[in-house]
Design an enzyme around this catalytic site. Structure first.
Site, PDB file in Angstrom:
ATOM      1  N   ASP A  66      -9.169  74.858  -9.346  1.00 51.29           N
ATOM      2  CA  ASP A  66      -8.205  75.760  -9.295  1.00 51.29           C
ATOM      3  C   ASP A  66      -6.998  75.574  -9.997  1.00 51.29           C
ATOM      4  OD1 ASP A  66      -7.032  73.917  -7.626  1.00 51.29           O
ATOM      5  OD2 ASP A  66      -7.933  74.546  -5.893  1.00 51.29           O
ATOM      6  N   ASP A 102       3.921  65.327  -3.760  1.00 47.48           N
ATOM      7  CA  ASP A 102       3.556  63.827  -3.088  1.00 47.48           C
ATOM      8  C   ASP A 102       3.465  62.815  -4.112  1.00 47.48           C
ATOM      9  OD1 ASP A 102       1.249  65.178  -4.406  1.00 47.48           O
ATOM     10  OD2 ASP A 102       0.287  65.451  -2.555  1.00 47.48           O
ATOM     11  N   ASP A 155      -2.771  76.065  -9.738  1.00 49.68           N
ATOM     12  CA  ASP A 155      -1.505  76.472  -9.091  1.00 49.68           C
ATOM     13  C   ASP A 155      -0.389  76.587  -9.920  1.00 49.68           C
ATOM     14  OD1 ASP A 155      -3.173  76.187  -6.753  1.00 49.68           O
ATOM     15  OD2 ASP A 155      -2.480  74.031  -6.145  1.00 49.68           O
TER      16      ASP A 155
END
Length: 451
Positions: free
Chosen positions: A57, A140, A59
């Site tokens: 995917d 993160d 983002d």
């Protein structure tokens, strides 16, 4: 803060090309860019492209607010309370768009309304918007904080992610204790990226995991189900499982698994099931979470069934039913396994009691069961690990039965009926057409007299 230009990597210094980016992601990037907003790819999509992998995917991050994004796209829906996100829908394909996140000021009344933390430090809500640099610092891991700018096809690496990718190292951005407390699922993500990308967790990133593993108990059970699927059904299930054990995370996710101490037979069965699953995924075959859960929880069910039978004098079959309910009810408190999977798990387990009883027409009835194949694979796995003669003989018997009966009766019957209907001529009688009568205009008496 240093100028953003210091972090810029021009197009001729990296390997990402637009031809490798999903068409729908490009549509979203260009529409945001043409509307005057900044539009950048970020996260796993950029990371995987740099590693030469095919991303699952893409983002996108932008300086447009969720409401401004929604105004640009009719096929957009806003989701999330903790983090406000925009999902742009292209059929089944979903492109996730997030606004740059900023640092929240605990003294600002406006930020206090947008940010909420638990007593342990876990972020419950955080919708403070900021700049690209701030957004990078809020991510993160360094390897997930590399941005691809559609404006000039350059990269921005604010957190030294390119160097960590080069050295195959996974490093957390910021203070590991604080970041894990903000979102304990980051510990699971660290394990997943380590296994998936063949990275090594940096010492400062690894050290707090064992100490803070119990924080996962505060995560909603439904969210943990999704995370465990990513962990065990990603194609690196065996490596992931061993890392979960090493960092004391497996015991938190499956508290009943080794409650009486680690069992060598149970461990061997789980690892072999994960090896088989990894092979199926590599071959592009389908896998189901129900099978893995059935394997993981099989020995706790067996142990509990024997304990109930010995304590109460109950027949093993009835004790087994009670043990199934007990084990699953305990497990779903940690990981919310959906009912469609728990039903399959129960079928696989119950068929283990029915497969040894094949006299008369019982074999035919078991063979007709929709979960027979999964139950047979489970039986074959047990025979392989337990090395029991009776189980091996049972596997051989059912293999021969399947060779003599290529299709289960209910499947054969359905196919036979479909073929018969294709060959059968259409003999249905059509109803005769009704004759249509014209309503002739009757001559009146005046017309006759006039004639």
């Amino acid at each position: 803060m240093p100028s953003l230009e210091q972090y810029k990597i021009p197009r001729d210094k990296h390997t990402i090309s637009r031809k490798d980016i999903d068409d729908n992601a490009l549509k979203v990037l260009y529409r945001l860019h043409n509307a005057g907003y900044r539009a950048l790819l970020v996260g796993g999509g950029v990371r995987d492209l740099l590693l030469g992998l095919k991303p699952k995917d893409f983002d996108i991050t932008t300086n447009a607010t969720p409401e401004e994004i929604k105004a640009l796209f009719r096929n957009c829906r806003l989701i999330g309370r903790r983090f406000r996100l925009a999902h742009i829908l292209f059929g089944r394909d979903v492109i996730e768009v997030a606004t740059f996140r900023g640092h929240h000021d605990q003294k600002s009344a406006q930020d206090i309304q947008k940010v909420k933390q638990s007593q342990g430090g876990m972020l419950l809500r955080d919708n403070v918007y900021g700049s690209l640099e701030e957004d990078a610092e809020r991510r993160d891991f360094t390897v997930n904080a590399i941005y691809y700018d559609i404006a000039d096809f350059s990269l921005y690496d604010c957190c030294n992610g390119m160097q960590d990718l080069k050295e195959r190292r996974l490093t957390l951005i910021g203070d590991p204790d604080v970041r894990y407390r903000e979102d304990p699922v980051r510990m699971l993500r660290a394990i997943r990226f380590t296994a998936k990308l063949d990275l090594k967790i940096s010492p400062e990133c690894a050290e707090p995991i064992r100490r803070l593993s119990n924080l996962l108990q505060d995560i909603p059970a439904a969210r943990l189900f999704d995370e465990v699927i990513k962990l065990l059904l990603s194609g690196q299930g065996l490596t992931t499982y061993r890392l979960l054990k090493e960092y004391k995370l497996l015991q938190v996710l499956f508290p009943i698994l080794f409650k009486e101490g680690e069992d060598d037979t149970a461990t061997a069965m789980i690892e072999q099931a994960l090896i088989d699953t990894d092979k199926r995924i590599a071959q592009g075959k389908r896998v189901t979470p129900a099978y893995i859960y059935a394997v993981l929880l099989w020995y706790p069910v067996e142990q509990r069934a024997h304990a109930i039978s010995c304590e109460s004098g109950m027949e093993y079959h009835d004790a087994f039913l009670l043990a199934m309910n007990e084990v699953l009810s305990i497990q779903v408190k940690s990981i919310a396994i959906p009912k469609r999977f728990t039903a399959t798990i129960r079928d696989i387990w119950m068929l283990q009691l029915r497969l040894p009883r094949f006299g008369g027409k019982r074999a035919q009835r078991v063979y007709q069961h929709i979960k027979f194949r999964a139950a047979f694979d489970f039986l074959a796995l047990r025979a392989q690990i337990e090395n029991a003669t009776e189980l091996k003989d049972l596997v051989v018997w059912w293999q021969e039965y399947q060779q003599n009966n290529p299709l289960p009766v209910h499947q054969y019957g359905r196919q036979h009926i479909n073929k018969a209907n294709e060959k059968k001529p259409d003999t249905t009688k059509t109803a005769p057409k009704k004759r249509k009568y014209r309503n002739k205009k009757r001559s009146s008496n005046t017309d006759v007299l006039d004639a």
